[in-house]
Design a protein around this motif. Structure first.
Motif, mmCIF file in Angstrom:
data_model
loop_
_atom_site.group_PDB
_atom_site.id
_atom_site.type_symbol
_atom_site.label_atom_id
_atom_site.label_comp_id
_atom_site.label_asym_id
_atom_site.label_seq_id
_atom_site.Cartn_x
_atom_site.Cartn_y
_atom_site.Cartn_z
ATOM 1 N N SER A 124 13.067 -37.706 2.259
ATOM 2 C CA SER A 124 14.466 -37.362 2.014
ATOM 3 C C SER A 124 14.750 -35.911 2.404
ATOM 4 C CB SER A 124 14.838 -37.607 0.551
ATOM 5 O OG SER A 124 14.213 -36.684 -0.321
ATOM 6 N N LEU A 125 13.814 -35.008 2.148
ATOM 7 C CA LEU A 125 13.998 -33.614 2.540
ATOM 8 C C LEU A 125 14.087 -33.463 4.053
ATOM 9 C CD1 LEU A 125 11.566 -31.745 0.107
ATOM 10 C CD2 LEU A 125 14.045 -31.426 0.237
ATOM 11 N N SER A 126 13.365 -34.293 4.777
ATOM 12 C CA SER A 126 13.387 -34.194 6.240
ATOM 13 C C SER A 126 14.757 -34.493 6.820
ATOM 14 C CB SER A 126 12.357 -35.148 6.844
ATOM 15 O OG SER A 126 12.753 -36.499 6.692
ATOM 16 N N GLU A 127 15.610 -35.179 6.057
ATOM 17 C CA GLU A 127 16.955 -35.534 6.512
ATOM 18 C C GLU A 127 18.020 -34.559 6.015
ATOM 19 O OE1 GLU A 127 17.587 -38.049 8.581
ATOM 20 O OE2 GLU A 127 15.442 -38.519 8.677
ATOM 21 N N VAL A 128 17.629 -33.541 5.284
ATOM 22 C CA VAL A 128 18.596 -32.606 4.701
ATOM 23 C C VAL A 128 19.109 -31.634 5.756
ATOM 24 C CG1 VAL A 128 18.858 -30.693 3.075
ATOM 25 C CG2 VAL A 128 17.668 -32.782 2.372
ATOM 26 N N GLU A 129 20.413 -31.519 5.873
ATOM 27 C CA GLU A 129 21.033 -30.595 6.807
ATOM 28 C C GLU A 129 20.720 -29.159 6.401
ATOM 29 O OE1 GLU A 129 23.119 -28.713 9.737
ATOM 30 O OE2 GLU A 129 22.634 -30.866 9.615
ATOM 31 N N GLY A 130 20.133 -28.379 7.314
ATOM 32 C CA GLY A 130 19.827 -26.978 7.054
ATOM 33 C C GLY A 130 18.426 -26.734 6.524
ATOM 34 N N ILE A 131 17.617 -27.782 6.370
ATOM 35 C CA ILE A 131 16.293 -27.608 5.766
ATOM 36 C C ILE A 131 15.408 -26.687 6.602
ATOM 37 C CG2 ILE A 131 15.280 -29.630 6.894
ATOM 38 C CD1 ILE A 131 14.655 -28.485 3.263
ATOM 39 N N GLY A 132 15.627 -26.639 7.905
ATOM 40 C CA GLY A 132 14.815 -25.785 8.767
ATOM 41 C C GLY A 132 15.102 -24.300 8.605
ATOM 42 N N GLU A 133 16.135 -23.953 7.834
ATOM 43 C CA GLU A 133 16.506 -22.554 7.648
ATOM 44 C C GLU A 133 15.724 -21.874 6.532
ATOM 45 O OE1 GLU A 133 20.659 -22.482 6.829
ATOM 46 O OE2 GLU A 133 21.231 -23.522 8.690
ATOM 47 N N ALA A 153 1.360 -32.536 6.366
ATOM 48 C CA ALA A 153 1.977 -33.220 7.501
ATOM 49 C C ALA A 153 3.439 -32.824 7.707
ATOM 50 C CB ALA A 153 1.873 -34.734 7.311
ATOM 51 N N ILE A 154 4.006 -32.018 6.797
ATOM 52 C CA ILE A 154 5.413 -31.627 6.902
ATOM 53 C C ILE A 154 5.605 -30.696 8.099
ATOM 54 C CG2 ILE A 154 7.282 -30.340 5.798
ATOM 55 C CD1 ILE A 154 6.195 -31.272 3.100
ATOM 56 N N LYS A 155 6.604 -31.015 8.937
ATOM 57 C CA LYS A 155 6.877 -30.211 10.130
ATOM 58 C C LYS A 155 8.340 -29.782 10.250
ATOM 59 C CE LYS A 155 2.706 -30.435 11.834
ATOM 60 N NZ LYS A 155 1.870 -29.213 11.925
ATOM 61 N N PHE A 156 9.149 -30.028 9.220
ATOM 62 C CA PHE A 156 10.579 -29.786 9.350
ATOM 63 C C PHE A 156 11.042 -28.421 8.833
ATOM 64 C CE2 PHE A 156 9.890 -32.699 5.695
ATOM 65 C CZ PHE A 156 10.255 -31.857 4.650
ATOM 66 N N CYS A 157 10.128 -27.589 8.328
ATOM 67 C CA CYS A 157 10.487 -26.254 7.854
ATOM 68 C C CYS A 157 9.206 -25.463 7.595
ATOM 69 C CB CYS A 157 11.340 -26.308 6.582
ATOM 70 S SG CYS A 157 10.458 -26.976 5.137
ATOM 71 N N GLN A 158 9.358 -24.191 7.255
ATOM 72 C CA GLN A 158 8.211 -23.429 6.788
ATOM 73 C C GLN A 158 7.718 -24.032 5.467
ATOM 74 O OE1 GLN A 158 8.526 -19.188 6.387
ATOM 75 N NE2 GLN A 158 9.591 -18.913 8.334
ATOM 76 N N VAL A 159 6.402 -24.104 5.309
ATOM 77 C CA VAL A 159 5.823 -24.698 4.097
ATOM 78 C C VAL A 159 4.737 -23.787 3.552
ATOM 79 C CG1 VAL A 159 4.651 -26.677 3.083
ATOM 80 C CG2 VAL A 159 6.273 -27.023 4.956
#
Length: 435
Positions: A124-133, A153-159
């Motif tokens: 669900s977080l991977s679909e959040v608008e602005g998560i890469g910010e 395995a998360i690649k959609f933002c800094q972790v």
């Protein structure tokens, strides 16, 4: 010649001023340096998201940190030490997301050991608008390989991953796990020749139960005061759990709520993505809602954290193993004024699942139910659906846990009280740095 003499006089006068100017510049530099290193730079320079801390005065005696206690941490195991070293590693995915947005809201996801649930919230977080910010900080209660694998395995933002190094799950033969000679259940210490303090209902501590409160408190202290990436950060931080479904518009709605809280509800302590009633989908009104702080998708800033931290002794001594009930029953009421959070009238996050945090371990299907599949994301859930022109509806005299509730117990052992307080004190000698 006269002009030449006057020029020499002016030059001499200017040269005499140079030392004074240098002294002034040095004093200004020292003042700015002192402000920054004292951890209060945002009081003068403004917070990272461009907003000042709302409503709650920095000179309020209630926000003076209680950091005078003694730190008594258990002797660590090799696993505990190795995990603690991982907490110093930099965030991953810096090559994909080298910079955070100026107005970003950091997100903390705290988890135990429900990989089926964690995968749902990650998706669900991977679909959040602005998560890469933004930066996603994942706080683990101990170490569980499958949970670790999902996060890596998360690649959609800094972790950034952190592991609670004093989780009872890391100590099999010593406190805060089970120590030799510990009482259990309703054991009679004299008859069993065991040790330990009972809670208000006559029960001895259970490590898997007390880890709930320990993890949350360790995480809060670590995120706000320990991590290089967040200590000194004056903005808001969003806290979610492994059984929270996050809608695509959650992040943008949250940014709106933070700005509106500053403008329209300066006495609100927090912003929430969901109603305090976890079964509610929201009212659907064209109105903002101010109510008690819920435990699904709640967000607050450093000013509020300082007020919470000032109540460390109340938090750590209240005989209740749930962190949220402890907050509702003793910490928030001790502030002396109503503690409101601001939210929209339609939820942007939801609680799912039916089994408790420590139930069903090792049983692959115990914690899976049809509630996960029931979330339907409509178009209104994909875009910001909060309007700045809306008025605020205040919900007073809400039900649920509050002042006067004595707690469900599970938190009577003095060793847990001391460990909890040690978490509050362990970073007090660290110098905050703005990230």
């Amino acid at each position: 010649m006269a002009f030449y003499k006057r020029s020499r006089v002016k030059d001499a006068g200017f040269r005499r001023l140079i030392p004074l100017l240098l002294v002034v510049l040095l004093l200004v530099f020292l003042l700015v340096f002192t402000i920054r290193t004292s951890g209060i730079a945002h009081m003068f320079l403004g917070s990272e998201d461009g907003l000042e801390d709302e409503g709650l005065a920095w000179d309020d005696p209630a926000v003076v940190l209680d950091v005078k206690g003694e730190v008594k941490l258990p002797r660590q195991t090799q696993l505990s030490l190795s995990l603690e070293k991982r907490n110093d590693l930099p965030p991953r995915n810096l090559d994909l997301f080298p910079k955070l947005a100026k107005d970003h809201v950091k997100i903390v996801l705290y988890v135990h050991n429900r990989p089926q649930y964690l995968q749902v919230v990650v998706n669900s977080l991977s679909e959040v608008e602005g998560i890469g910010e933004t930066l996603l900080i994942v706080s683990h209660d101990g170490y569980f390989e499958e949970m670790d694998k999902i996060v890596k395995a998360i690649k959609f933002c800094q972790v950034k991953q952190i592991y609670a190094p004093y989780s009872p799950h890391l100590f099999r033969n010593s406190f805060p796990g089970v120590s030799p000679g510990d009482c259990s259940g309703k054991d009679d210490p004299l008859q069993k020749k065991c040790k330990g303090d009972v809670d208000q209902y006559g029960n001895h501590r259970s490590p898997r139960i007390v880890s709930l409160k320990h993890h949350w408190w360790w995480m809060m202290n670590t995120v706000w005061d320990g991590l290089v990436e967040s200590r000194g950060y004056p903005g808001h931080i969003l806290f979610i759990e492994e059984d929270h479904f996050i809608y695509p518009n959650a992040y943008r709605n949250l940014q709106l709520l933070i700005k509106l809280k500053h403008q329209k509800c300066p006495d609100c302590y927090a912003a929430n993505l969901a109603p305090s009633d976890v079964n509610s989908r929201g009212e659907g009104w064209e109105s903002l809602i101010a109510e008690k702080i819920g435990n699904v998708g709640y967000t607050f800033n450093r000013t509020v954290w300082r007020k919470i931290h000032s109540k460390a002794r109340e938090f750590c001594s209240f005989d209740e193993y749930n962190w949220d009930i402890t907050m509702w029953s003793t910490v928030y009421p001790s502030f002396g004024t109503p503690v409101y959070t601001l939210r929209g009238s339609r939820r942007s996050a939801a609680h799912f699942g039916k089994c408790g945090l420590h139930q069903g371990q090792g049983q692959s299907s115990t914690c899976i139910d049809n509630g996960v599949a029931s979330f339907q994301v409509e178009e209104i859930d994909r875009v910001p659906n909060i309007k700045p022109s809306w008025n605020i509806h205040f919900k007073n005299n809400q039900g649920g846990y509050g002042a006067g509730f004595k707690g469900w117990g599970g938190w009577g052992d003095k060793r847990d009280h001391e460990l909890c307080l040690s978490f509050a004190y362990m970073y007090h000698n660290m110098t905050p740095s703005l990230s």
